[in-house]
Write an enzyme that holds these catalytic residues in place. Structure first.
Site, PDB file in Angstrom:
ATOM      1  N   ALA A  31     -92.892 -93.476  53.048  1.00  0.00           N
ATOM      2  CA  ALA A  31     -92.405 -92.920  53.957  1.00  0.00           C
ATOM      3  C   ALA A  31     -92.086 -93.839  55.351  1.00  0.00           C
ATOM      4  O   ALA A  31     -91.104 -93.527  55.955  1.00  0.00           O
ATOM      5  CB  ALA A  31     -93.519 -91.776  54.502  1.00  0.00           C
ATOM      6  N   THR A  35     -89.082 -93.620  58.492  1.00  0.00           N
ATOM      7  CA  THR A  35     -89.512 -93.177  59.774  1.00  0.00           C
ATOM      8  C   THR A  35     -88.432 -93.721  60.611  1.00  0.00           C
ATOM      9  O   THR A  35     -88.142 -93.226  61.726  1.00  0.00           O
ATOM     10  CB  THR A  35     -90.893 -93.539  59.992  1.00  0.00           C
ATOM     11  OG1 THR A  35     -91.036 -94.846  59.727  1.00  0.00           O
ATOM     12  CG2 THR A  35     -91.923 -92.605  59.407  1.00  0.00           C
ATOM     13  N   ARG A  43     -97.552 -86.677  56.208  1.00  0.00           N
ATOM     14  CA  ARG A  43     -99.134 -86.853  55.978  1.00  0.00           C
ATOM     15  C   ARG A  43     -99.664 -87.519  57.115  1.00  0.00           C
ATOM     16  O   ARG A  43    -101.065 -87.431  57.194  1.00  0.00           O
ATOM     17  CB  ARG A  43     -99.034 -87.982  54.691  1.00  0.00           C
ATOM     18  CG  ARG A  43     -98.902 -87.198  53.459  1.00  0.00           C
ATOM     19  CD  ARG A  43     -99.476 -88.020  52.554  1.00  0.00           C
ATOM     20  NE  ARG A  43     -98.918 -87.765  50.996  1.00  0.00           N
ATOM     21  CZ  ARG A  43     -97.649 -88.252  50.656  1.00  0.00           C
ATOM     22  NH1 ARG A  43     -96.900 -89.028  51.354  1.00  0.00           N
ATOM     23  NH2 ARG A  43     -97.258 -87.751  49.472  1.00  0.00           N
ATOM     24  N   ILE A 112     -87.382 -88.442  49.769  1.00  0.00           N
ATOM     25  CA  ILE A 112     -86.455 -87.515  49.263  1.00  0.00           C
ATOM     26  C   ILE A 112     -85.177 -87.287  50.040  1.00  0.00           C
ATOM     27  O   ILE A 112     -84.524 -86.406  50.034  1.00  0.00           O
ATOM     28  CB  ILE A 112     -87.136 -86.030  49.068  1.00  0.00           C
ATOM     29  CG1 ILE A 112     -87.634 -85.826  50.511  1.00  0.00           C
ATOM     30  CG2 ILE A 112     -88.239 -86.368  48.135  1.00  0.00           C
ATOM     31  CD1 ILE A 112     -88.444 -84.235  50.431  1.00  0.00           C
ATOM     32  N   HIS A 128     -89.990 -88.771  43.911  1.00  0.00           N
ATOM     33  CA  HIS A 128     -90.218 -87.279  44.193  1.00  0.00           C
ATOM     34  C   HIS A 128     -88.877 -86.337  44.458  1.00  0.00           C
ATOM     35  O   HIS A 128     -89.066 -85.441  44.899  1.00  0.00           O
ATOM     36  CB  HIS A 128     -90.871 -87.427  45.370  1.00  0.00           C
ATOM     37  CG  HIS A 128     -92.251 -88.150  45.210  1.00  0.00           C
ATOM     38  ND1 HIS A 128     -92.908 -88.665  46.237  1.00  0.00           N
ATOM     39  CD2 HIS A 128     -93.050 -88.415  44.235  1.00  0.00           C
ATOM     40  CE1 HIS A 128     -94.274 -89.180  45.863  1.00  0.00           C
ATOM     41  NE2 HIS A 128     -94.154 -89.066  44.723  1.00  0.00           N
TER      42      HIS A 128
END
Ligand code: ZN
Length: 250
Positions: A31, A35, A43, A112, A128
């Protein structure tokens, strides 16, 4: 002192990249890679999981929740997980450039958002899945992310329904309780097993399957780039506590 330590680590990383043999580097991102493109980590406590929703994010993006509460699922999904305006950041761009130059063998991502491909990367393994691919569960018709958002907005219950057959349009995203795509997983393991250098970035390495995948690495340089410590730092040859985009700004 900590600052110059980070600068030295970044310098060391760039030297390793410069000296890497062709197609020897595999990048494994979480992730934290996205960002900096404005896509929050659902999360993290300050991430996109907000009090508005009465369930934890992990519950809301599980397969059983999707099946039992499709209206709430798509409310969360369309508002908090699909960012069609997001653009690649420095890390995505540099990785695409390094692949073009022949250094990068593969990019394996837990994200994703499709931003690696948007930056020009070709050898991308999406563990994912992707919000950019969506299929009618009834007739199999495919839809773009923008179309899913439009269908979500048009439906009284907020459930994107196929205009052709009224079936539910499901994102090609691996939900909790769903297995990973076997082919993507195999290709990822193969790339890691053949890599001379593995760069793990923007992931706490606490979440399945990241921690397990790096056990397949047999190369000489394991580099971990993450702002906070990970359980695998002791295994790494180089740990860099910095933003991923800053490390790839060269
Ligand atoms: Zn359909």
């Amino acid at each position: 002192m900590a600052h110059s330590e980070t600068e030295r680590a970044i310098e060391g990383f760039r030297e390793l990249i410069a000296a890497a043999p062709p197609a020897s580097v595999v990048f494994f991102g979480g992730a934290g890679v996205s960002t900096e493109s404005g896509i929050p980590d659902f999360r993290s406590p300050d991430g996109l999981y907000v009090q508005k929703y009465p369930y934890p994010a992990e519950t809301m993006i599980s397969r059983s929740f999707f099946d039992e509460h499709p209206s709430e699922f798509f409310d969360f999904y369309c508002n908090r997980m699909v960012f069609t305006d997001a653009e690649p950041n420095q890390a995505h761009r540099k990785l695409a450039e390094l692949e073009c130059e022949g250094t990068i063998r593969a990019v394996i991502t837990q994200n994703i958002d499709g931003l690696h491909q948007a930056a020009g990367s070709k050898a991308v393994r999406e563990l994912h899945g992707s919000v950019l691919r969506n299929y009618c569960m009834n007739c199999g018709m495919s839809y773009s992310a923008d179309e899913v958002l439009t269908l979500h907005a048009l439906d009284d219950d907020g459930i994107p329904r196929c205009p052709a057959c009224a079936g539910i349009v499901k994102p090609d995203v691996v939900l909790y309780e769903e297995p990973l795509d076997e082919r993507v997983l195999r290709a990822s393991i193969e790339a890691i097993a053949q890599a001379g250098m593995l760069v793990v970035a923007g992931t706490s390495l606490a979440v399945y399957p990241a921690a397990g995948l790096i056990d397949y690495f047999r190369g000489s340089h394991l580099v971990i780039i993450n702002r906070s410590p990970t359980p695998r730092d002791r295994q790494a040859d180089l740990c860099i506590a910095a933003n991923v985009g800053d490390v790839f700004d060269f």
